[in-house]
Design a protein around this motif. Structure first.
Motif, PDB file in Angstrom:
ATOM      1  N   ARG A  16       0.807  -1.213   0.000  1.00  0.00           N
ATOM      2  CA  ARG A  16       0.000   0.000   0.000  1.00  0.00           C
ATOM      3  C   ARG A  16       0.844   1.269   0.000  1.00  0.00           C
ATOM      4  N   ALA A  17       2.058   1.190   0.503  1.00  0.00           N
ATOM      5  CA  ALA A  17       2.869   2.393   0.661  1.00  0.00           C
ATOM      6  C   ALA A  17       4.340   2.048   0.521  1.00  0.00           C
ATOM      7  N   GLY A  18       5.136   3.077   0.356  1.00  0.00           N
ATOM      8  CA  GLY A  18       6.580   2.873   0.278  1.00  0.00           C
ATOM      9  C   GLY A  18       7.179   3.585  -0.909  1.00  0.00           C
ATOM     10  N   VAL A  19       7.771   2.832  -1.802  1.00  0.00           N
ATOM     11  CA  VAL A  19       8.514   3.405  -2.926  1.00  0.00           C
ATOM     12  C   VAL A  19       7.603   4.261  -3.803  1.00  0.00           C
ATOM     13  N   ALA A  20       8.196   5.280  -4.414  1.00  0.00           N
ATOM     14  CA  ALA A  20       7.455   6.146  -5.332  1.00  0.00           C
ATOM     15  C   ALA A  20       8.438   6.759  -6.308  1.00  0.00           C
ATOM     16  N   ALA A  28      12.859  12.649 -14.627  1.00  0.00           N
ATOM     17  CA  ALA A  28      12.779  11.949 -13.348  1.00  0.00           C
ATOM     18  C   ALA A  28      13.575  12.704 -12.299  1.00  0.00           C
ATOM     19  N   VAL A  29      12.991  12.828 -11.111  1.00  0.00           N
ATOM     20  CA  VAL A  29      13.689  13.450  -9.985  1.00  0.00           C
ATOM     21  C   VAL A  29      13.746  12.437  -8.851  1.00  0.00           C
ATOM     22  N   ASP A  30      14.710  12.614  -7.956  1.00  0.00           N
ATOM     23  CA  ASP A  30      14.866  11.706  -6.821  1.00  0.00           C
ATOM     24  C   ASP A  30      13.903  12.111  -5.708  1.00  0.00           C
ATOM     25  N   VAL A  31      12.980  11.217  -5.382  1.00  0.00           N
ATOM     26  CA  VAL A  31      12.032  11.464  -4.298  1.00  0.00           C
ATOM     27  C   VAL A  31      12.694  11.069  -2.990  1.00  0.00           C
ATOM     28  N   ALA A  32      12.898  12.041  -2.107  1.00  0.00           N
ATOM     29  CA  ALA A  32      13.470  11.760  -0.795  1.00  0.00           C
ATOM     30  C   ALA A  32      12.384  11.343   0.189  1.00  0.00           C
ATOM     31  N   GLY A  33      11.167  11.814  -0.010  1.00  0.00           N
ATOM     32  CA  GLY A  33      10.057  11.447   0.860  1.00  0.00           C
ATOM     33  C   GLY A  33       8.910  12.425   0.757  1.00  0.00           C
ATOM     34  N   SER A  66       2.911  17.249  -4.336  1.00  0.00           N
ATOM     35  CA  SER A  66       4.018  17.828  -3.580  1.00  0.00           C
ATOM     36  C   SER A  66       4.982  16.711  -3.191  1.00  0.00           C
ATOM     37  N   ALA A  67       6.245  17.058  -3.072  1.00  0.00           N
ATOM     38  CA  ALA A  67       7.230  16.052  -2.649  1.00  0.00           C
ATOM     39  C   ALA A  67       8.476  16.734  -2.109  1.00  0.00           C
ATOM     40  N   ARG A  68       9.154  16.015  -1.232  1.00  0.00           N
ATOM     41  CA  ARG A  68      10.502  16.405  -0.808  1.00  0.00           C
ATOM     42  C   ARG A  68      11.447  15.672  -1.745  1.00  0.00           C
ATOM     43  N   ILE A  69      12.201  16.419  -2.526  1.00  0.00           N
ATOM     44  CA  ILE A  69      13.093  15.794  -3.503  1.00  0.00           C
ATOM     45  C   ILE A  69      14.546  16.098  -3.150  1.00  0.00           C
ATOM     46  N   THR A 113      21.094  21.376   3.082  1.00  0.00           N
ATOM     47  CA  THR A 113      22.300  20.777   2.501  1.00  0.00           C
ATOM     48  C   THR A 113      22.796  19.529   3.217  1.00  0.00           C
ATOM     49  N   ALA A 114      22.411  19.330   4.472  1.00  0.00           N
ATOM     50  CA  ALA A 114      22.851  18.122   5.180  1.00  0.00           C
ATOM     51  C   ALA A 114      22.295  16.868   4.505  1.00  0.00           C
ATOM     52  N   GLU A 115      21.100  16.995   3.910  1.00  0.00           N
ATOM     53  CA  GLU A 115      20.487  15.869   3.197  1.00  0.00           C
ATOM     54  C   GLU A 115      20.289  16.168   1.715  1.00  0.00           C
ATOM     55  N   ALA A 116      20.614  17.389   1.287  1.00  0.00           N
ATOM     56  CA  ALA A 116      20.427  17.829  -0.101  1.00  0.00           C
ATOM     57  C   ALA A 116      18.967  17.699  -0.542  1.00  0.00           C
ATOM     58  N   THR A 117      18.048  18.116   0.342  1.00  0.00           N
ATOM     59  CA  THR A 117      16.622  17.989   0.031  1.00  0.00           C
ATOM     60  C   THR A 117      15.925  19.349   0.063  1.00  0.00           C
ATOM     61  N   PHE A 118      14.852  19.429  -0.709  1.00  0.00           N
ATOM     62  CA  PHE A 118      13.964  20.582  -0.681  1.00  0.00           C
ATOM     63  C   PHE A 118      12.583  20.119  -1.118  1.00  0.00           C
ATOM     64  N   THR A 119      11.583  20.908  -0.768  1.00  0.00           N
ATOM     65  CA  THR A 119      10.200  20.549  -1.063  1.00  0.00           C
ATOM     66  C   THR A 119       9.668  21.408  -2.198  1.00  0.00           C
ATOM     67  N   VAL A 120       8.939  20.769  -3.114  1.00  0.00           N
ATOM     68  CA  VAL A 120       8.256  21.491  -4.180  1.00  0.00           C
ATOM     69  C   VAL A 120       6.774  21.125  -4.141  1.00  0.00           C
ATOM     70  N   LYS A 121       5.943  22.085  -4.539  1.00  0.00           N
ATOM     71  CA  LYS A 121       4.506  21.844  -4.617  1.00  0.00           C
ATOM     72  C   LYS A 121       3.997  22.424  -5.926  1.00  0.00           C
TER      73      LYS A 121
END
Length: 132
Positions: A16-20, A28-33, A66-69, A113-121
């Motif tokens: 039901r959940a997990g990888v995306a 393609a972009v890397d989905v961090a969560g 929306s995603a944290r990439i 920068t510690a995780e190289a992540t940002f959120t987009v919507k």
């Protein structure tokens, strides 16, 4: 509860959940969560007055994806907020695909920068979901 709710579940169809995965304008972009979406086009609110519940109102809302990439280093973070008329495709662990057409990037956060992540919507009026 009805037994029929649980009939036919096998290991291959219980995820039901997990990888995306996520594509923005075909890239393609890397989905961090935290991949989230809403296909809703209206919002309902109850109208309550001093004499009791008097009905409800219904207003239009935009759907969103929306995603944290993760910044791969080749992405231009600054370019996200310039994106309009974008196509977004998200494929979820449960086999569902979420499509966003004519989407506008309404939020892009700073990069952690510690995780190289940002959120987009991305928001728009054409967000649909389909099951495989």
């Amino acid at each position: 509860m009805s037994q029929s709710l649980y009939n036919g579940l096998t290991a291959s169809n219980t995820r039901r959940a997990g990888v995306a995965s996520l594509e923005i304008d075909g890239e393609a972009v890397d989905v961090a969560g935290d991949l989230t979406y809403s296909p809703y086009s209206t919002k309902k609110e109850m109208l309550v007055g001093q004499s009791g519940v008097q009905g409800f109102s219904e207003m239009p809302v935009t759907g969103f994806i929306s995603a944290r990439i993760r910044d791969s280093g080749t992405l231009s973070v600054a370019s996200f907020l310039t994106k309009t008329d974008s196509s977004i495709v998200a494929v979820l662990a449960n086999g569902k695909t979420v499509y966003g057409n004519n989407m506008v990037c309404t939020e892009s956060s700073e990069v952690a920068t510690a995780e190289a992540t940002f959120t987009v919507k991305f928001e728009g009026t054409d967000v649909t979901e389909s099951s495989t």
